[in-house]
Design a protein around this motif. Sequence first.
Motif, short mmCIF file in Angstrom:
data_model
loop_
_atom_site.label_atom_id
_atom_site.label_comp_id
_atom_site.label_asym_id
_atom_site.label_seq_id
_atom_site.Cartn_x
_atom_site.Cartn_y
_atom_site.Cartn_z
N ASP A 10 0.95 -0.91 0.48
CA ASP A 10 0.15 0.17 0.07
C ASP A 10 0.86 1.28 0.08
O ASP A 10 0.48 2.03 -0.75
N GLU A 11 1.77 0.77 0.13
CA GLU A 11 2.57 2.77 0.67
C GLU A 11 3.40 2.63 -0.38
O GLU A 11 3.78 4.17 -0.83
N THR A 12 4.18 1.46 -0.82
CA THR A 12 4.76 1.39 -2.64
C THR A 12 3.49 2.56 -3.17
O THR A 12 4.14 2.51 -4.70
N LYS A 13 2.87 2.10 -3.46
CA LYS A 13 1.61 2.37 -4.33
C LYS A 13 1.14 3.69 -4.65
O LYS A 13 0.70 4.48 -5.16
N ARG A 14 0.86 4.15 -2.79
CA ARG A 14 0.68 5.98 -2.31
C ARG A 14 2.25 6.06 -2.97
O ARG A 14 1.65 7.98 -3.54
N ASN A 15 3.38 5.66 -2.94
CA ASN A 15 4.30 6.08 -3.50
C ASN A 15 4.68 6.97 -4.47
O ASN A 15 4.75 8.04 -5.00
N ILE A 16 4.44 6.02 -5.68
CA ILE A 16 4.05 6.27 -6.84
C ILE A 16 2.83 7.07 -7.20
O ILE A 16 3.15 7.99 -7.89
N GLU A 17 1.95 6.69 -7.07
CA GLU A 17 0.93 7.86 -6.80
C GLU A 17 1.41 9.61 -6.17
O GLU A 17 1.54 10.38 -7.41
N GLN A 18 1.46 9.44 -5.34
CA GLN A 18 2.29 10.14 -4.72
C GLN A 18 3.11 11.43 -6.11
O GLN A 18 3.22 12.81 -6.48
N ALA A 19 4.13 10.49 -6.11
CA ALA A 19 5.03 11.31 -7.26
C ALA A 19 4.67 11.50 -8.50
O ALA A 19 4.63 12.53 -9.01
N PHE A 20 3.16 10.26 -8.94
CA PHE A 20 2.68 11.31 -10.08
C PHE A 20 2.68 12.79 -9.98
O PHE A 20 2.08 13.28 -10.62
N ARG A 28 2.66 18.19 -18.07
CA ARG A 28 1.76 17.72 -19.19
C ARG A 28 1.89 16.64 -19.40
O ARG A 28 3.24 15.25 -19.03
N LEU A 29 1.00 15.17 -19.46
CA LEU A 29 0.90 13.63 -19.08
C LEU A 29 2.12 13.32 -20.34
O LEU A 29 2.79 12.55 -19.86
N GLU A 30 2.25 13.64 -21.04
CA GLU A 30 3.32 12.87 -21.93
C GLU A 30 4.31 13.26 -22.39
O GLU A 30 5.48 13.16 -22.49
N GLN A 31 4.91 14.41 -20.59
CA GLN A 31 6.02 15.09 -20.11
C GLN A 31 6.70 14.14 -19.33
O GLN A 31 7.42 14.43 -18.90
N ILE A 32 5.44 13.72 -18.68
CA ILE A 32 6.36 12.52 -17.78
C ILE A 32 6.61 10.84 -17.83
O ILE A 32 5.47 10.46 -18.92
N SER A 33 7.68 11.00 -17.75
CA SER A 33 8.17 9.17 -18.05
C SER A 33 8.28 8.09 -16.62
O SER A 33 7.83 8.86 -16.13
N ILE A 34 7.77 7.35 -17.24
CA ILE A 34 7.75 5.71 -15.96
C ILE A 34 9.16 6.20 -15.32
O ILE A 34 8.95 5.72 -13.98
N SER A 35 9.94 6.89 -15.34
CA SER A 35 11.31 6.43 -15.30
C SER A 35 11.50 7.77 -14.00
O SER A 35 11.83 7.35 -12.36
N ALA A 36 10.76 9.12 -14.48
CA ALA A 36 11.07 9.70 -13.79
C ALA A 36 9.73 9.78 -12.43
O ALA A 36 10.38 10.02 -11.14
N ILE A 37 9.21 8.72 -12.75
CA ILE A 37 8.09 8.71 -11.35
C ILE A 37 8.49 7.87 -10.71
O ILE A 37 8.40 7.83 -9.04
N GLY A 42 11.06 6.38 -5.32
CA GLY A 42 11.54 5.80 -5.38
C GLY A 42 11.82 4.45 -5.21
O GLY A 42 11.71 3.08 -4.55
N VAL A 43 11.41 3.70 -6.24
CA VAL A 43 11.39 2.09 -6.67
C VAL A 43 11.61 1.75 -7.94
O VAL A 43 11.99 2.96 -8.70
N ASN A 44 11.60 0.75 -8.78
CA ASN A 44 12.14 0.17 -10.17
C ASN A 44 11.62 0.47 -10.84
O ASN A 44 10.15 0.30 -10.19
N ARG A 45 11.36 0.15 -11.70
CA ARG A 45 10.55 0.79 -12.92
C ARG A 45 9.97 -0.65 -13.64
O ARG A 45 8.70 -0.51 -13.52
N SER A 46 9.94 -1.94 -12.67
CA SER A 46 9.21 -2.98 -12.38
C SER A 46 8.24 -3.20 -12.16
O SER A 46 7.06 -3.17 -11.70
#
Length: 193
Positions: A10-20, A28-37, A42-46
Motif C-alpha cells: 500500500d505504501e509503495t503504491k501511494r508513493n508511486i501515486e504521490q510521485a505522479f 503535461r501527461l505526455e512529458q512524464i516518464s515512468i522512469s521519472a515517476i 524511490g522504486v524500480n521501473r519493474s
Amino acid sequence: MSRIAMQTKDETKRNIEQAFLELYRTKRLEQISISAISEKAGVNRSTFYYYFVDIYDLLEYVENKYIDETTKIIPILIDGIIQNNLEENIAMIQEFYKKNRDTFLLFLVERPNAHIIRASKKMAKEYALHYIGIDEDKLGVREKCIIEYITNAQIGIISWWLENDNNMELQILIDIIQQANLRGPMTLMMNLK
C-alpha cells in the motif's frame, strides 16, 4: 499475505501515486516518464509495472480514487444543504477536505480534469434528484438547465475557494453554499448589503 507485506504494498503504491501527482502538477501527461515517476517514488521501473500498465493506467487509478473519495462526501453535503444542517457534519467535511485538499486543488484548479468534474457533477445530480424523488428521465429542458446551474455553481465556488487559498473558514464557505442553494444567490447577495 502478511499485514506488514500488505502495508508495504500500500505504501509503495501511494508513493508511486504521490510521485505522479507531484510531476503532474508541473508537466503535461505526455512529458512524464515512468522512469521519472519511479525515481521520485524511490522504486524500480519493474515495481511501477507491478502496479500499473502505463501512465494512463495510473492516471485512471488516481481519477477513480478521487471520484470514490468524493462519492463518500457528496451525500453528506447534499443532505446537509437540503435539510439545512450542514453544521452537524462540519468536522467530517473538514477532515475530508484536509485529507484531499491537494488533489482537489490539482484537479479542480491547477489542472482541471474534465473526467473528474463530469463525474462529480453526475454524482451530485443523481443523488440530489434521488433525494428529492425526481426521476432524471422525466426532467424537462428547464429543469435540466437548473440542475446544471446548481451543480456547476457548487464546483465553481469550491474551485474559487481553493484557488484563493482558503480565504475564508470552511464553516463560512459551507454556510454560503447552503444559503445560496436554499435562498438563491441573488437573494443572498441583496441581503449582504
